[in-house]
Design a protein around this motif. Sequence first.
Motif, PDB file in Angstrom:
ATOM      1  N   ARG A  21       0.851  -1.188   0.000  1.00 12.98           N
ATOM      2  CA  ARG A  21       0.000   0.000   0.000  1.00 12.98           C
ATOM      3  C   ARG A  21       0.886   1.237   0.000  1.00 12.98           C
ATOM      4  N   LEU A  22       0.487   2.240  -0.778  1.00 18.05           N
ATOM      5  CA  LEU A  22       1.225   3.497  -0.870  1.00 18.05           C
ATOM      6  C   LEU A  22       0.437   4.577  -0.144  1.00 18.05           C
ATOM      7  N   ALA A  23       1.080   5.221   0.831  1.00 21.16           N
ATOM      8  CA  ALA A  23       0.410   6.244   1.640  1.00 21.16           C
ATOM      9  C   ALA A  23       1.084   7.592   1.445  1.00 21.16           C
ATOM     10  N   LYS A  24       0.310   8.652   1.694  1.00 15.90           N
ATOM     11  CA  LYS A  24       0.835  10.014   1.639  1.00 15.90           C
ATOM     12  C   LYS A  24       0.991  10.530   3.059  1.00 15.90           C
ATOM     13  N   ILE A  25       2.222  10.877   3.416  1.00 14.03           N
ATOM     14  CA  ILE A  25       2.549  11.327   4.761  1.00 14.03           C
ATOM     15  C   ILE A  25       3.429  12.561   4.635  1.00 14.03           C
ATOM     16  N   ALA A  26       3.141  13.600   5.406  1.00 14.44           N
ATOM     17  CA  ALA A  26       3.777  14.914   5.232  1.00 14.44           C
ATOM     18  C   ALA A  26       5.298  14.829   5.172  1.00 14.44           C
ATOM     19  N   ASP A  27       5.919  14.171   6.117  1.00  9.55           N
ATOM     20  CA  ASP A  27       7.378  14.047   6.147  1.00  9.55           C
ATOM     21  C   ASP A  27       7.705  12.568   6.247  1.00  9.55           C
ATOM     22  N   ALA A  28       7.687  11.906   5.095  1.00 15.35           N
ATOM     23  CA  ALA A  28       7.841  10.456   5.071  1.00 15.35           C
ATOM     24  C   ALA A  28       9.188  10.010   5.626  1.00 15.35           C
ATOM     25  N   ALA A  29      10.249  10.761   5.337  1.00 12.07           N
ATOM     26  CA  ALA A  29      11.579  10.360   5.803  1.00 12.07           C
ATOM     27  C   ALA A  29      11.658  10.362   7.328  1.00 12.07           C
ATOM     28  N   SER A  30      11.090  11.400   7.965  1.00  7.72           N
ATOM     29  CA  SER A  30      11.116  11.468   9.427  1.00  7.72           C
ATOM     30  C   SER A  30      10.261  10.368  10.037  1.00  7.72           C
ATOM     31  N   PHE A  31       9.118  10.103   9.431  1.00 11.62           N
ATOM     32  CA  PHE A  31       8.247   9.049   9.957  1.00 11.62           C
ATOM     33  C   PHE A  31       8.897   7.682   9.776  1.00 11.62           C
ATOM     34  N   ALA A  32       9.560   7.470   8.641  1.00 15.42           N
ATOM     35  CA  ALA A  32      10.254   6.199   8.424  1.00 15.42           C
ATOM     36  C   ALA A  32      11.345   5.994   9.465  1.00 15.42           C
ATOM     37  N   ALA A  33      12.037   7.076   9.834  1.00 18.71           N
ATOM     38  CA  ALA A  33      13.067   6.973  10.869  1.00 18.71           C
ATOM     39  C   ALA A  33      12.434   6.618  12.216  1.00 18.71           C
ATOM     40  N   ALA A  34      11.277   7.215  12.523  1.00 17.24           N
ATOM     41  CA  ALA A  34      10.580   6.881  13.770  1.00 17.24           C
ATOM     42  C   ALA A  34      10.129   5.429  13.768  1.00 17.24           C
ATOM     43  N   LEU A  35       9.684   4.933  12.614  1.00 21.99           N
ATOM     44  CA  LEU A  35       9.291   3.534  12.517  1.00 21.99           C
ATOM     45  C   LEU A  35      10.488   2.608  12.677  1.00 21.99           C
ATOM     46  N   ARG A  36      11.623   2.981  12.109  1.00 24.33           N
ATOM     47  CA  ARG A  36      12.818   2.156  12.273  1.00 24.33           C
ATOM     48  C   ARG A  36      13.210   2.061  13.742  1.00 24.33           C
ATOM     49  N   GLY A  37      13.027   3.149  14.461  1.00 24.97           N
ATOM     50  CA  GLY A  37      13.318   3.112  15.894  1.00 24.97           C
ATOM     51  C   GLY A  37      12.406   2.172  16.653  1.00 24.97           C
ATOM     52  N   ARG A  38      11.262   1.836  16.070  1.00 26.50           N
ATOM     53  CA  ARG A  38      10.318   0.876  16.655  1.00 26.50           C
ATOM     54  C   ARG A  38      10.405  -0.489  15.985  1.00 26.50           C
ATOM     55  N   GLY A  39      11.400  -0.687  15.118  1.00 25.20           N
ATOM     56  CA  GLY A  39      11.598  -1.991  14.500  1.00 25.20           C
ATOM     57  C   GLY A  39      10.712  -2.268  13.310  1.00 25.20           C
TER      58      GLY A  39
END
Length: 341
Positions: A286-304
Motif C-alpha cells: 500500500r502506498l500512503a501520503k505522509i507529510a514528512d515520510a523520511a522522518s516518519f520512516a526513521a521513527a518507525l525504524r526506531g520501533r523496528g
Amino acid sequence: MGAPAVLRQPVHGGDLSGLRQAHAGDWIDLSTGINPFAWPVPELPTEAWTRLPSSDDMTALLQAARQAYGAPAEAGIVAVPGTQAAIQLLPRLFARPQGVVRIGILGPTYGEHAHVWRSMGHDVVEIDGVPGSLQGFDVLLAVNPNNPDGRGLGLPLLRRWHEDLAARGGWLILDEAFADVVPEVSFCAEAGKPGLVILRSFGKFFGLAGLRLGFVLGPEIVTGAIRVTAGPWAVSGPALQIGCAALSDTQWQVGMRDELRARARRFDQSMRERGIHVLGGTSLFRLAKIADAASFAAALRGRGIHVRVFDYEPQWMRFGLPADEAEFWRRFVLALSELRG
C-alpha cells in the motif's frame, strides 16, 4: 577516452543489514511487496538437492507456468533465477544495429528498469503517466500493475500500444511482477506475438522470494536467446519442483487472493482512522501520503518497522502487508505519537 560515468544503484527494500542498531529487537520488514504468508513448502526428495536439475522437471515447471498465467501453447517461455536476471539481460538482447535503443519507461516505477538500460548506454526516457504518442520509441516498458502506486493499464490500451510498436518493428515489454493478485490485468493471453515480452515473478505472490524464480514469455527469438545466455541449470532443482507444485495449486492461489484483498482493506481502513491517506497499491503493498515520510520512516525504524520511502517523492511511503497486524499497529501508533509530539 574518459572513464565511464558511474550510475547510482537504485535503493531497494528487503535488507535489514545495518539497521539493527536502530532497534535491537525483532523487526517487522514491510519494505518489500512480498506476501508474508508463503505457500507451504513440502519436504523435497533428497534427489532435488543432490542431482542436477532434469529436463523433465523444467518441462513440468514451464507447463505449470503456462497454465497458471493463461499463456498460449505456442508462446515461448523460459524460467530464470528471478526476474531481476531477465531485467539485466533484456538491454543486451534488444540493441539495434547502431547499438542504441530509445526506450520509454512509464514511471515512476521500479528503478532497476531505467538503471540497467542506461548502464548499457541506451537512450532512456522516463514518462510520467500515460504517453499520448509512441512515435520515436523503439521499446516501451511498463510495470502492470505498477510499483509503487498500483496503477493498472487496461487491456485495450496495451493492445493498442503493442500493435503500434510491433507494426514498425518495436517492442512492448511488460513487467507483471504483481499481476498474480489481479490476474485480470495480465496480458499473458497475448504472449508469443511478435513485439511483446512479459516478465512474471514467482516469489512475490507465493512469498518465496529467496527461491529466486521467475519467467519470461515472448517469441522464441527472445526466450531462446535468454535460455542460451543463462546457460544450463540456471534454475535450481528445488526451485523447479517447488515452483511447479505451487503454480499448480490453484486452490491456494484463489484463497490467498481473497485473504490478501481482505487484509489490504483492513490496512486502508486503519490508516484512514489515523488520518493517513492511502494513495493506492496492490494487495501486496500500500502506498500512503505522509507529510514528512523520511522522518516518519526513521521513527518507525526506531520501533523496528522497515518501510520504503522515495527520494523523488518526499510524501510517499510504501508498506508491505504485516503478518502480525496487532503488533504492527501497536508499534505504528507509538511511532506516530512520537512524530506528532
